[in-house]
Design an enzyme around this catalytic site. Structure first.
Site, PDB file in Angstrom:
ATOM      1  N   HIS A  66      45.689  68.724  72.098  1.00 23.68           N
ATOM      2  CA  HIS A  66      46.782  67.889  71.612  1.00 23.68           C
ATOM      3  C   HIS A  66      46.657  66.452  72.138  1.00 23.68           C
ATOM      4  O   HIS A  66      46.882  65.474  71.422  1.00 23.68           O
ATOM      5  CB  HIS A  66      48.109  68.529  72.060  1.00 23.68           C
ATOM      6  N   GLU A  69      43.997  64.674  70.253  1.00 23.33           N
ATOM      7  CA  GLU A  69      44.518  64.311  68.924  1.00 23.33           C
ATOM      8  C   GLU A  69      45.271  62.975  68.989  1.00 23.33           C
ATOM      9  O   GLU A  69      45.024  62.066  68.196  1.00 23.33           O
ATOM     10  CB  GLU A  69      45.452  65.428  68.425  1.00 23.33           C
ATOM     11  N   HIS A  70      46.149  62.835  69.983  1.00 17.34           N
ATOM     12  CA  HIS A  70      46.883  61.568  70.135  1.00 17.34           C
ATOM     13  C   HIS A  70      45.928  60.412  70.380  1.00 17.34           C
ATOM     14  O   HIS A  70      46.045  59.341  69.809  1.00 17.34           O
ATOM     15  CB  HIS A  70      47.832  61.663  71.335  1.00 17.34           C
ATOM     16  N   GLU A 141      56.991  63.546  75.635  1.00 16.49           N
ATOM     17  CA  GLU A 141      57.015  64.493  74.527  1.00 16.49           C
ATOM     18  C   GLU A 141      57.250  65.912  75.048  1.00 16.49           C
ATOM     19  O   GLU A 141      57.998  66.679  74.472  1.00 16.49           O
ATOM     20  CB  GLU A 141      55.696  64.410  73.747  1.00 16.49           C
TER      21      GLU A 141
END
Lengths: 423, 424
Positions: A66, A69-70, A141
């Site tokens: 993840h 991905e960012h 997040e």
């Protein structure tokens, strides 16, 4: 170029694998206005260790897929995301347990947007500085997920089903785990899991397949990406330890999740897709809204329309789950337990119900084909190599006996795990 | 799109297309918004979704939708300005994709099912079936209560309450627990009868259809003439003389939520509505916006932030999920970004990108039956008949000056902040 026609569904799939290994799947739908493209690597939050060629084993901290991905959106000369915006394309990305996908849809500028998608995903740029900054943003997040009760319940169930294993960790990881991520690690992962032979590009909507393929080929020709051998270590499944876990949170009504693990197996491909389809019908036959069981509990106020069942199959992690919001969670548990114990009787002489549900499931599959996003993302393309059309075709071959066979596997020696969130 | 008057105040809109693999039918009941029956109308959508004379239980309804090839039957309440809508939706696979000898009348079965659910509810002795009524009233109460669990929805509901003067707009579209508890099963029947006899009704049918067949099927429904005059759906209130600010502390939350409301009120047919759409996308309504790019991406002051402009109520709201330590700085920055737009401090390339993205979203709606149908209902309600090309041109013609000028009319009205209790 391979062309497969699905006459019954009035759909056509064109597929091609380029010399560098990049897989391309195209579904032209020229009465649509937009075009949707997704570039996917089968790398997700379940990956914990890997090695490149014959190198040493590399650990992957929870949340790395993840995080990457960012990070892939940030480039030396700015943000890859804004470029999509300038082109009027709607871009996004997501990471789940078994894949990371980068996608956009647009009604104009499709070609430059497609080239941009390939370029930004295939051109990594990670520095100490950008990694440190991201550690702050994702930290926020993660905190946000901690306020999402449904997410807490889902993760809570996974923790009781598969304690301390890859699937029980949040896809975003924890503050501590993401602190371990370095630019070097991200480059290694990119080299391994983002090389062309690992990637699949799906395009659905209004476009010219020949022309689009030519664009992709010429784009890939200009890139020199060394291929490497990737070895992935399979996760071992932990034993379950406790049958119930309770957590406290300020919810108006208790939320409960129950789960049953399937016996360990190595099923994959078409067989796996079929099990998923059979499992959905099996769950519906046992617990669907149309059953006496559901109606009885609904009338007593033990469940309401929030009650849900689901079957998940993510490589070795295979489980059925139940979610509900109710003060009567003890009664609900007993009722589910009793009903499963009684599965042979519940399912006997139910061929008519099976046929009706199979028909309805087919109808639901057809309704799903309205959406370009569903066509690209709701098949088992990445997990098991079967697209949404294959699934719908396969569904029509399922028999009542398939359901009875699966019920033996799932329910014969079942163990019910529970997670409860309450005040 | 073809509009046919079935009765006075009852319209049928036909949208034939073969683009999709579904048949969609939607029936919309529209009435002026009234605080006393918000919850009652909401409860109707619960009760009539799971029961009727012919299908008295949720189980019977479920069996019927299974028979209709996994049809999705849904009811909704929608608020648009000062109108309140009860909407019934049915989606099923287009008959051509599932047809065989048994079901060659799938289309008429679908219309019959809608008639059974909408016009023949489970009423006995002048009231709704008590068991179903009690059950569904409880579900409604649970749903209204659960809004509080989603902290952003909760904060927005609090913001509504301090922004609007009209009580019916202060509450969520489902009304309040207090009103829901007061409903009786005979009272609900009054609401139902009133809706069936007096509401404006619009029916939209979308899919591979032939107009005559659909018209014949709809004409079998027990529809009556009604008063067809429609008030404007647009709600307007005067600017507040005093700025409202409420801060609430809650335990058990990690993040703060900051919400702000501004007035940006335009007449229904004011051509500046396209400027307002562009302004909102530039301010906080898109990933290219000032709030997203500067507050979230550059300054890292919020994890999520966006704005939304509602032409129907003339309000613009901003909502941010953030760390409690950043609330003040984020708040200040949100105001500053507005000032910069008022001063025209943004470049042509950003504006062009924003416009392209708005147009992309607008054109993309044509690829979703539910978006197309919502748009059709909106066109009927606002009596607008703008073509796709006119819409696109109007957005393309918006200039930097237009946006800056309009931004000067944006006035802060209220602010609601939710913060974790443990913090300072």
């Amino acid at each position: 170029m391979k062309i497969k026609k699905y006459e019954q569904l009035k759909e056509t799939v064109i597929s091609e694998t380029l010399d560098n290994g990049l897989k391309i799947t195209m579904v032209p739908k020229n009465d649509y206005h937009k075009t949707f493209a997704v570039l996917t690597t089968p790398f997700g939050s379940l990956h914990q260790h890997f090695s490149i060629d014959d190198g040493k084993l590399i650990d992957i901290p929870a949340g790395t897929a993840h995080f990457l991905e960012h990070k892939l959106f940030e480039k030396e000369d700015g943000d890859a995301f804004s470029r999509f915006g300038e082109l009027g394309a709607d871009a996004n990305a997501f990471t789940n347990q078994y894949q990371t996908s980068y996608l956009f849809s647009s009604t104009s500028n499709f070609k430059p947007a497609l080239i941009h998608l390939l370029d930004f995903v295939q051109t990594p740029y990670f520095t100490n500085e950008t990694v440190a900054k991201e550690q702050g943003i994702i930290g926020q997040e993660i905190k946000m997920y901690e306020d999402d009760v449904n997410w807490i319940v889902y993760m809570g169930l996974l923790q009781t089903l598969y304690p301390n294993s890859a699937i029980s960790y949040d896809i975003a990881g924890t503050q501590d785990s993401i602190a371990k991520i370095t630019p070097e690690l991200l480059y290694q992962i990119h080299q391994a899991f983002y090389q062309p032979s690992q990637l699949t590009l799906q395009i659905v909507g209004a476009f010219d397949p020949q022309e689009t393929l030519a664009i992709i080929k010429s784009n890939q020709k200009h890139k020199t990406i060394n291929s490497c051998q990737v070895n992935v270590i399979q996760n071992t499944l932990p034993e379950t330890q406790m049958k119930i876990k309770i957590q406290h949170f300020d919810v108006s009504r208790p939320k409960i999740a129950l789960g049953i693990r399937l016996p360990d197996n190595h099923i994959t491909g078409k067989e796996a897709t079929k099990i998923g389809l059979v499992a959905d019908i099996l769950l519906d036959m046992m617990f669907g809204e149309h059953t006496d069981w559901y109606q009885k509990l609904y009338n007593k106020g033990i469940i309401d329309t929030e009650f849900e069942t689901s079957f998940d199959m993510m490589y070795p992690y295979q489980f059925i789950s139940f979610f509900s919001e109710t003060t009567e969670y003890e009664t609900l548990t007993t009722e589910i337990y009793k009903h499963i114990t009684n599965y042979k009787e519940v399912l006997s002489n139910q061929e008519l119900t099976f046929n009706a549900l199979k028909r309805a499931t087919l109808g639901e599959g057809i309704q799903r084909l309205n959406s370009l996003e569903s066509i690209a993302l709701r098949g088992d393309d990445i997990l098991f190599g079967n697209n949404l059309f294959d699934k719908i075709m396969l569904l029509q071959k399922i028999t009542y006996n398939d359901v009875l066979d699966l019920s033996e596997i799932v329910y014969k020696n079942f163990e019910l795990q529970r997670f409860i969130l309450k005040k | 799109m073809k509009k046919i008057m079935i009765k006075k105040g009852v319209n049928l809109v036909l949208m034939p297309t073969t683009q999709f693999k579904t048949l969609n039918i939607a029936v919309d009941f529209c009435a002026p918004i009234d605080v006393t029956d918000l919850s009652s109308r909401a409860l109707l959508t619960y009760v009539t979704a799971v029961s009727s004379q012919k299908y008295p239980t949720q189980q019977a309804v479920a069996k019927k939708t299974i028979e209709l090839y996994g049809a999705q039957f849904q009811t909704d309440v929608i608020r648009f300005g000062q109108t309140h809508h009860v909407r019934y939706n049915l989606q099923l696979p287009a008959p051509t994709y599932v047809a065989n000898s048994e079901n060659n009348n799938l289309m008429s079965m679908a219309f019959q099912f809608m008639e059974d659910m909408i016009f023949d509810p489970l009423i006995l002795d002048e009231h709704f079936d008590t068991a179903v009524f009690n059950q569904e009233r409880q579900s409604l109460i649970n749903e209204i209560t659960s809004i509080n669990e989603d902290k952003k929805r909760y904060a927005l509901s609090k913001l509504r309450a301090i922004t609007y003067e009209n009580r019916a707009l202060q509450l969520p579209a489902l009304g309040s627990v207090e009103y829901a508890k007061k409903i009786t099963s005979s009272g609900l029947l009054k609401t139902y009868t009133n809706m069936i006899n007096n509401d404006n009704i619009n029916i939209v049918v979308f899919g591979d259809i032939s107009g005559n067949e659909v018209e014949e099927l709809v004409k079998r429904w027990p529809l009556t003439n009604r008063d067809s005059t429609v008030e404007t759906p647009f709600y307007r209130q005067k600017k507040r003389t005093q700025f409202e600010h409420v801060v609430e502390k809650q335990s058990d939350i990690n993040q703060a939520v900051l919400t702000l409301s501004y007035q940006l009120s335009l007449k229904p047919n004011d051509p500046r509505r396209f400027t307002a759409i562009v302004f909102n996308a530039l301010y906080g309504g898109s990933p290219l916006s000032k709030l997203f790019m500067n507050v979230r991406e550059k300054a890292s002051l919020a994890y999520s932030i966006y704005s939304r402009w509602q032409h129907d109520t003339g309000m613009l709201s901003v909502i941010a999920g953030l760390s409690v330590d950043d609330v003040e700085r984020a708040d200040k920055m949100i105001q500053e970004e507005l000032k910069k737009i008022q001063l025209g401090q943004f470049d042509q390339s950003t504006l062009s990108a924003i416009k392209t993205s708005i147009i992309n979203d607008y054109l993309s709606q044509q690829d979703s039956p539910s978006s197309e149908m919502s748009l059709a209902f909106l066109r009927i309600l606002t009596q607008r008949t703008i073509s796709i090309q006119e819409w696109v041109n109007a957005v393309e013609n918006v200039s930097i000056e237009d946006v800056a000028d309009l931004a000067k009319e944006v006035t802060l009205q209220a602010k609601f902040t939710l913060i974790p209790e443990t913090s300072k």
